[in-house]
Scaffold this motif. Structure first.
Motif, mmCIF file in Angstrom:
data_model
loop_
_atom_site.group_PDB
_atom_site.id
_atom_site.type_symbol
_atom_site.label_atom_id
_atom_site.label_comp_id
_atom_site.label_asym_id
_atom_site.label_seq_id
_atom_site.Cartn_x
_atom_site.Cartn_y
_atom_site.Cartn_z
ATOM 1 N N VAL A 258 0.842 -1.199 0.000
ATOM 2 C CA VAL A 258 0.000 0.000 0.000
ATOM 3 C C VAL A 258 0.876 1.249 0.000
ATOM 4 O O VAL A 258 1.994 1.248 0.523
ATOM 5 C CB VAL A 258 -0.948 0.039 1.221
ATOM 6 C CG1 VAL A 258 -1.990 -1.052 1.122
ATOM 7 C CG2 VAL A 258 -0.179 -0.088 2.524
ATOM 8 N N THR A 259 0.340 2.311 -0.576
ATOM 9 C CA THR A 259 1.050 3.588 -0.609
ATOM 10 C C THR A 259 0.819 4.340 0.696
ATOM 11 O O THR A 259 -0.066 4.001 1.488
ATOM 12 C CB THR A 259 0.552 4.445 -1.772
ATOM 13 O OG1 THR A 259 -0.843 4.755 -1.556
ATOM 14 C CG2 THR A 259 0.702 3.715 -3.101
ATOM 15 N N ILE A 262 -2.752 5.605 0.958
ATOM 16 C CA ILE A 262 -3.736 4.605 1.383
ATOM 17 C C ILE A 262 -3.572 4.302 2.869
ATOM 18 O O ILE A 262 -4.560 4.086 3.584
ATOM 19 C CB ILE A 262 -3.606 3.332 0.531
ATOM 20 C CG1 ILE A 262 -4.024 3.636 -0.909
ATOM 21 C CG2 ILE A 262 -4.444 2.196 1.106
ATOM 22 C CD1 ILE A 262 -3.863 2.477 -1.862
ATOM 23 N N ARG A 263 -2.333 4.310 3.354
ATOM 24 C CA ARG A 263 -2.129 4.113 4.800
ATOM 25 C C ARG A 263 -2.866 5.196 5.592
ATOM 26 O O ARG A 263 -3.465 4.916 6.632
ATOM 27 C CB ARG A 263 -0.638 4.141 5.133
ATOM 28 C CG ARG A 263 0.140 2.947 4.622
ATOM 29 C CD ARG A 263 1.549 2.909 5.211
ATOM 30 N NE ARG A 263 2.341 1.878 4.571
ATOM 31 C CZ ARG A 263 3.205 2.092 3.587
ATOM 32 N NH1 ARG A 263 3.405 3.331 3.154
ATOM 33 N NH2 ARG A 263 3.873 1.093 3.051
ATOM 34 N N GLU A 265 -5.529 6.782 4.636
ATOM 35 C CA GLU A 265 -6.961 6.478 4.563
ATOM 36 C C GLU A 265 -7.335 5.383 5.556
ATOM 37 O O GLU A 265 -8.382 5.449 6.211
ATOM 38 C CB GLU A 265 -7.322 6.026 3.144
ATOM 39 C CG GLU A 265 -7.276 7.119 2.084
ATOM 40 C CD GLU A 265 -7.757 6.593 0.737
ATOM 41 O OE1 GLU A 265 -8.848 5.976 0.701
ATOM 42 O OE2 GLU A 265 -7.043 6.778 -0.265
ATOM 43 N N ILE A 266 -6.475 4.375 5.671
ATOM 44 C CA ILE A 266 -6.755 3.280 6.605
ATOM 45 C C ILE A 266 -6.742 3.792 8.041
ATOM 46 O O ILE A 266 -7.599 3.418 8.857
ATOM 47 C CB ILE A 266 -5.733 2.133 6.411
ATOM 48 C CG1 ILE A 266 -5.927 1.478 5.038
ATOM 49 C CG2 ILE A 266 -5.875 1.093 7.520
ATOM 50 C CD1 ILE A 266 -4.889 0.429 4.698
ATOM 51 N N PHE A 308 -8.245 -3.413 2.891
ATOM 52 C CA PHE A 308 -7.920 -2.578 1.733
ATOM 53 C C PHE A 308 -9.171 -2.304 0.899
ATOM 54 O O PHE A 308 -9.447 -1.156 0.513
ATOM 55 C CB PHE A 308 -6.859 -3.272 0.883
ATOM 56 C CG PHE A 308 -6.432 -2.490 -0.329
ATOM 57 C CD1 PHE A 308 -5.323 -1.664 -0.284
ATOM 58 C CD2 PHE A 308 -7.142 -2.578 -1.522
ATOM 59 C CE1 PHE A 308 -4.926 -0.934 -1.401
ATOM 60 C CE2 PHE A 308 -6.758 -1.856 -2.641
ATOM 61 C CZ PHE A 308 -5.651 -1.029 -2.579
ATOM 62 N N VAL A 311 -11.696 0.041 2.575
ATOM 63 C CA VAL A 311 -11.283 1.448 2.602
ATOM 64 C C VAL A 311 -11.312 2.074 1.215
ATOM 65 O O VAL A 311 -11.773 3.205 1.035
ATOM 66 C CB VAL A 311 -9.873 1.575 3.218
ATOM 67 C CG1 VAL A 311 -9.335 2.994 3.071
ATOM 68 C CG2 VAL A 311 -9.905 1.170 4.684
ATOM 69 N N THR A 312 -10.821 1.339 0.213
ATOM 70 C CA THR A 312 -10.644 1.931 -1.118
ATOM 71 C C THR A 312 -11.754 1.590 -2.096
ATOM 72 O O THR A 312 -11.902 2.266 -3.122
ATOM 73 C CB THR A 312 -9.315 1.474 -1.730
ATOM 74 O OG1 THR A 312 -9.385 0.060 -1.996
ATOM 75 C CG2 THR A 312 -8.156 1.752 -0.786
#
Length: 466
Positions: A258-259, A262-263, A265-266, A308, A311-312
């Motif tokens: 993960v980028t 994204i981290r 966002e998590i 993942f 969230v996405t």
């Protein structure tokens, strides 16, 4: 296993050998089902993808008539092509196996998931294609490698092998192909039929001390396979070593796959419900994590993928979920020394598995080592673990419950104290480990044993060598 006996004291009585044909046992209905039910005969950590697979066609779309007996996937990410013969193998059986290996080497994740779904459906398990894909990904801990799929391992199982086959397989192995020969034998024992599977090639000595030359174009895949084989599926390593007790708490830190965006966002998603970042460990090789957020069981990679996607809104392949979960060392299991448990802080499951280097719950080496620790001396869980290739936590847990461990009271924590989890297996004993050590000549300053009487790692090695 050419000779088996039943024994009674000094008397050994030979067991009569039989065969599948003599016992009216068939290749598909019986031998194949044994292999499917017990895939460990194919090697370590093999998941059966399908059996009797025949859904391939030539370039004109005409279905092929070939039928693959069993297709598996090992934990390194390689396909395992299995050819079965209930009697002596045909002289060209290795050519059949090579043909199937060539056919499946073109398979991708979706093809394999579809095959797995069909296989399970025929056996009464109706699972969706996404679930089947996830099962395959979980089995390789999220590390899906198209390069390794192109290098299937072949396993030929038969009652016997003609010399034409064994000579050819040895030569093919030297040329870079990976082919195992497994002999199936049957014996009659007191009215029952006993089956045994023996790997006749390559022998452990050949596997350990020889290396078949790989073709230049396959060197990258061969290197990746070698690395993956050394570090087996992390969950299998951790369960096999007994590192984490059931109920151990884990905390999530998204890492692999993960980028940073994204981290973030998590992290925001977790703030809405902190239970999303926690799980409980169980010693189940398939789904060891029980997620606090829903109480369901997941593999580390399966849960990472689920998070993942939650969230996405997207699906993802390739996350190594064991890098996402760390041991919560603030909550110490009852049978573990707090100091030793603290050494697990900040280390994810994948890293813990690498540290263990494939250690298993075989305590014979530990028993041999402890048997040599003399009265008046002591050592630590950590030093003992280093010598036998384990970790202080499973060593301590084992010594606290083992009724056969010699001199278990002579193993202390890193600070020289008796572990809070230590207990006599003989519940009638009223003395303490510290009192026994004092009687043996170990000096104590309060609760701490004299450091001068401690056996170091080097001392322990000398005990084994001597």
């Amino acid at each position: 296993m050419d000779h088996l006996f039943t024994v009674a004291g000094r008397t050994a009585t030979p067991i009569s050998r039989t065969g599948l044909a003599a016992e009216s046992l068939l290749e598909r209905q019986h031998l194949q089902e044994w292999v499917i039910a017990h895939p460990q005969v194919l090697g370590e950590s093999v998941l059966v993808i399908t059996a009797e697979y025949d859904r391939w066609a030539d370039t004109d779309g005409v279905p092929a008539r070939d039928r693959l007996d069993v297709l598996g996937l090992d934990a390194t990410g390689r396909l395992v092509v299995v050819e079965l013969k209930r009697g002596t193998a045909d002289r060209d059986v290795h050519l059949q196996a090579i043909t199937y290996a060539a056919l499946v080497s073109r398979f991708d994740l979706d093809t394999l998931a579809q095959a797995h779904r069909g296989f399970l459906s025929r056996r009464g398990q109706a699972l969706g294609i996404d679930v089947c894909r996830q099962r395959l990904l979980d089995h390789v801990d999220g590390e899906w490698s198209p390069e390794l799929l192109q290098r299937p391992r072949q396993v030929i199982i038969a009652a016997d092998f003609p010399k034409q086959v064994t000579h050819s397989v040895v030569w093919l192995s030297e040329m870079g192909l990976d082919i195992d020969l497994v002999q199936v034998g049957l014996w009659r024992v007191e009215g029952s039929v006993v089956a045994g599977f023996t790997k006749v090639y390559p022998t452990p000595e050949v596997e350990e001390f020889t290396l078949a030359p790989a073709r230049v174009e396959g060197e990258a895949a061969a290197k990746k396979l070698q690395e993956r084989s050394r570090s087996r599926n992390a969950v299998h390593v951790l369960v096999g070593a007994g590192l984490l007790p059931d109920g151990a708490r884990l905390l999530m830190t998204p890492r692999h796959g993960v980028t940073e965006a994204i981290r973030a966002e998590i992290r925001s998603w977790v703030e809405q419900d902190p239970a999303r970042a926690a799980a409980t460990w169980t010693n189940d090789t398939a789904k060891p994590l029980v997620w606090d957020a829903d109480g369901a069981s997941y593999s580390p990679t399966g849960l990472a993928n689920h998070i993942f996607t939650s969230v996405t809104g997207r699906s993802v392949d390739g996350i190594q979920g064991t890098t996402w979960w760390d041991v919560d060392t603030t909550q110490v299991p009852a049978d573990v020394d707090p100091g030793e448990w603290a050494t697990l802080a900040g280390t994810d499951l994948a890293a813990l598995a690498r540290q263990l280097n494939g250690a298993r719950k075989d305590w014979s080496g530990l028993h041999t080592l402890l048997d040599g620790v003399p009265a008046g001396r002591w050592t630590t869980y950590g030093d003992v673990a280093t010598i036998i290739g384990s970790h202080a936590v499973p060593v301590g847990r084992h010594l606290g419950t083992c009724g056969r461990c010699p001199n278990a009271w002579r193993v202390l924590t890193a600070t020289g104290k008796v572990s809070p989890g230590f207990q006599w297996t003989d519940t009638s004993r009223t003395d303490t480990a510290a009192s026994v050590l004092r009687d043996e000549g170990v000096r104590f300053d309060g609760e701490t044993a004299d450091p001068g009487q401690r056996l170091s790692e080097d001392d322990l090695r000398q005990l084994l060598d001597g």
